[in-house]
Enzyme design. Structure first.
Site, PDB file in Angstrom:
ATOM      1  N   LYS A 143    -140.720  -1.715 -77.933  1.00 57.62           N
ATOM      2  CA  LYS A 143    -141.045  -1.249 -76.585  1.00 57.62           C
ATOM      3  C   LYS A 143    -142.242  -2.009 -75.999  1.00 57.62           C
ATOM      4  O   LYS A 143    -142.388  -2.098 -74.788  1.00 57.62           O
ATOM      5  CB  LYS A 143    -141.344   0.251 -76.645  1.00 57.62           C
ATOM      6  CG  LYS A 143    -141.431   0.942 -75.307  1.00 57.62           C
ATOM      7  CD  LYS A 143    -141.419   2.432 -75.494  1.00 57.62           C
ATOM      8  CE  LYS A 143    -141.776   3.170 -74.240  1.00 57.62           C
ATOM      9  NZ  LYS A 143    -141.731   4.628 -74.436  1.00 57.62           N
ATOM     10  N   GLU A 198    -141.398   8.890 -68.008  1.00 58.04           N
ATOM     11  CA  GLU A 198    -141.733   9.873 -69.055  1.00 58.04           C
ATOM     12  C   GLU A 198    -142.530  11.086 -68.550  1.00 58.04           C
ATOM     13  O   GLU A 198    -142.148  12.229 -68.835  1.00 58.04           O
ATOM     14  CB  GLU A 198    -142.483   9.192 -70.205  1.00 58.04           C
ATOM     15  CG  GLU A 198    -141.559   8.338 -71.056  1.00 58.04           C
ATOM     16  CD  GLU A 198    -142.294   7.338 -71.921  1.00 58.04           C
ATOM     17  OE1 GLU A 198    -143.531   7.436 -72.048  1.00 58.04           O
ATOM     18  OE2 GLU A 198    -141.630   6.439 -72.463  1.00 58.04           O
ATOM     19  N   ASP A 206    -150.104  11.984 -71.036  1.00 58.58           N
ATOM     20  CA  ASP A 206    -149.133  11.598 -72.062  1.00 58.58           C
ATOM     21  C   ASP A 206    -149.713  10.491 -72.944  1.00 58.58           C
ATOM     22  O   ASP A 206    -149.743   9.323 -72.545  1.00 58.58           O
ATOM     23  CB  ASP A 206    -147.843  11.131 -71.359  1.00 58.58           C
ATOM     24  CG  ASP A 206    -146.750  10.745 -72.345  1.00 58.58           C
ATOM     25  OD1 ASP A 206    -147.026  10.652 -73.561  1.00 58.58           O
ATOM     26  OD2 ASP A 206    -145.615  10.524 -71.905  1.00 58.58           O
TER      27      ASP A 206
END
Ligand code: AMP
Length: 620
Positions: free
Chosen positions: A71, A175, A199
């Site tokens: 990622k 997200e 997050d």
């Protein structure tokens, strides 16, 4: 009408998670090891490809061929500064393939190269399979999440990874939006709330400010973050500290020994987790280097100090998001914690202080909140109209300002400002710089700096066919359009002759071509076939072994009956024993291709029925 089952996937840097809607609620699906998150790891060995838990277990022993952090690579160019920096920490080899990234590994005795999209597709394929095993049906439609800070090329590349894995990506969801959605669903928030989603996962940090409006409209007001800040960075700090302590004590450098370093990293990560619930962590590693058993104690205070600047960085980004959203910290109604690293006590303390004692929300497991939200979106997008669920509307924003280069001084002319709600279309007027200029180069950038050299080049094209005219006479409209997936289209129109040229930003920043994707899909299918055949062979071997065990036991019983004979057994016992063996033989003849479990069931029943004869032999 019964539609297809859709899944929600949180494709994480360190861990991934998949969910499905069942019986009126989101279910997070456990993998074959019973874990609800799966490591985002792929390992290549001499005989097979491993994904998830098994791959992560290989990390210490098969360093060079165990790939993680895909990622961090996806949608980036090899020359990207972050890649060059990250490469120093990766034990696997990353090579330059015409500007694109390729990961080089030894696989089944051959040197192979894989793109980050392919590695991600293998992780997505594993999650797809996990869902399929659980549901007992094929799954193709999915919603996949990406960090809010992913640019266009990273989002596109994530869609490509899904395609290679055989998934139809219904939507790329940001997200923090997914997390807020999960939170909103569970708590049915009152109308008009300001939610701040913090997050902090393994590799990325995102802070988002969302406004939940009436009728379930979620409006993203601002996002900020760092694609390179998370639990792994805290692990790195701890590893460096422990390595230097080891060097001071024993005059041995661990940094030059990849295997010792990997073992130290595994223990450091575990110790970090323990420091979220205890004030001291105990480290004990047998034979770490040069025959030395390493033991030490690390306090929570020490860990907090090691990571202090990184923790503060997250709060600075919270401040930036609030400024961008033009919202005061006191106007935030809910602070939602997402990602495993939000369990760190110091992070929670800093946030509580910043928000003046406000309670932090972790009602949904922070590791699962994103997949939870993605799944709830997947349901909404699925064709199955039998689902009765509120349909929240999401309004995202652009993570970075987008513009084109104008003038000779490489000046960035912003057309779409950072944090503009999407989908959106904006147009600016441009003209020529010189007399008789017939071509205008259009170079598109993302970023906040005034000079384009400091921003990210997304793509470029030339608008030609301009009739010779004095400078500043031609009228050129440049339009930037972003769709709801964050995909950017740029077009330039010469208003004098109506001539238009446009591009969808995709291949310019390391994206795969259509041919490459097709090739990877067929390779992935071919690989799946090989894996399926191997699996089939494994099952057949296991079935045969179970069949042989049953057959052998039956033969043992027959020999036992013969051996015991008239002297040790009554006529009735002999008859009963013979009947049991005959029945077993008949069953075996009638079931040549039974499953392992069926043979095992028959074996257990034969054992219990014949234990009396075997015991007699044992007691002789
Ligand atoms: P995620 O990507 O959200 O699954 O987060 C994974 C990261 O959270 C990894 O870096 C973990 O080490 C970290 N993490 C998980 N549990 C804890 C914990 N109890 N304390 C500190 N960090 C944790």
């Amino acid at each position: 009408m019964v539609g297809k089952t859709t899944i929600g996937i949180d494709l994480g840097t360190t861990f991934s998670c998949v969910g499905v809607w069942r019986n009126g609620k989101v279910e997070i699906i456990a993998n074959e090891y019973g874990n609800r998150t799966t490591p985002s790891y792929v390992s290549f060995t001499d005989t097979e490809r491993l994904v998830g838990e098994e791959a992560k277990n290989q990390a210490a022993i098969n360093l060079k061929n165990t790939v993680f952090d895909a990622k961090r690579m996806i949608g980036r160019r090899f020359s990207d500064k972050k890649i060059q920096e990250d490469m120093k920490h990766w034990p696997f080899k990353v090579v330059d393939d015409c500007g694109n990234i390729k990961i080089q590994v030894e696989f089944m005795g051959e040197q192979k190269e894989f793109s980050p999209e392919e590695i991600s597709s293998m992780i997505l394929g594993k999650l797809k399979e996990t869902a399929e095993i659980y549901l007992g049906e094929e799954v193709t439609d999915a919603v996949i999440t990406v960090p809010a800070y992913f640019n266009d090329s990273q989002r596109q590349a994530t869609i490509d990874a899904g395609t290679i894995a055989g998934l139809n990506v219904l939507k790329i969801l940001v997200e923090p939006t997914a997390a807020a959605l999960a939170y909103g669903m569970d708590n049915w928030l009152e109308d008009e709330q300001n939610i701040l989603v913090f997050d902090l996962g393994g590799g990325t940090f995102d802070v988002s400010i969302l406004q939940k409006e009436k009728n379930d409209v979620y409006r993203v007001k601002a996002i900020a973050g760092d694609t390179h800040l998370g639990g792994e960075d805290f692990d790195n700090r701890l590893v460096s500290y422990l390595a230097s302590e080891f060097e001071q004590k024993y005059k041995k450098d661990i940094m030059d020994c990849p295997k010792a370093l990997k073992r130290l990293r595994v223990v450091a990560e575990r110790t970090k987790r323990s420091l979220s619930s205890q004030t001291r962590g105990f480290i004990h590693i047998d034979v770490l280097k040069g025959g030395i058993d390493y033991q030490t104690v690390i306090t929570r205070d020490c860990f907090d100090k090691l990571c202090d600047d990184l923790f503060i960085q997250t709060i600075n980004l919270v401040e930036r998001a609030l400024t961008d959203a033009k919202i005061k910290r006191t106007d935030i109604d809910h602070v939602v914690l997402v990602g495993g690293s939000t369990r760190i006590t110091k992070i929670q303390t800093l946030l509580k202080t910043f928000f003046e004692g406000k309670n932090l929300t972790m009602s949904i497991n922070p590791d699962e909140a994103v997949a939870y939200g993605a799944t709830s979106q997947a349901v909404v997008l699925s064709e199955d109209l039998s689902y009765t669920i509120n349909n929240p509307i999401l309004i995202d924003v652009t993570p970075l300002s987008l513009g084109i280069e104008v003038g000779e001084a490489d000046k960035m002319s912003i057309i779409i400002e950072r944090n503009t709600p999407i989908p959106c279309t904006k147009m600016e007027k441009f003209t020529t710089l010189y007399d008789n200029q017939t071509i205008i180069p259009i170079r598109i950038f993302e970023g906040e700096r005034m000079l384009t050299k400091d921003n990210n080049l997304l793509g470029s094209f030339d608008l030609d066919g301009i009739e010779p005219a004095p400078k500043r006479v031609p009228n050129i409209d440049v339009t930037l359009s972003i769709n709801s997936n964050g995909i950017l289209t740029v077009s330039a129109t010469n208003k004098n002759n109506g001539f238009t040229k446009s591009i969808v930003i995709k291949n310019d920043k390391g994206r795969l071509s259509k041919q490459e994707i097709d090739r990877m899909i067929s390779e992935s299918e071919c690989h799946k076939k090989i894996e399926d055949e191997k699996q089939k062979a494994r099952i057949t071997a296991a079935n045969n072994a179970a069949r042989n065990r049953l057959k052998n036991y039956m033969i043992v019983v027959q020999h036992t009956l013969n051996f015991l004979g008239n002297t040790q057994l009554t006529k009735r016992e002999q008859k009963k024993g013979k009947q049991i063996c005959d029945l077993t033989r008949k069953w075996l003849n009638a079931h040549q291709l039974a499953e392992k479990e069926e043979y095992e069931f028959m074996l257990n029943s034969l054992r219990s029925k014949c234990s009396i004869f075997i015991k007699k032999i044992d007691s002789m």
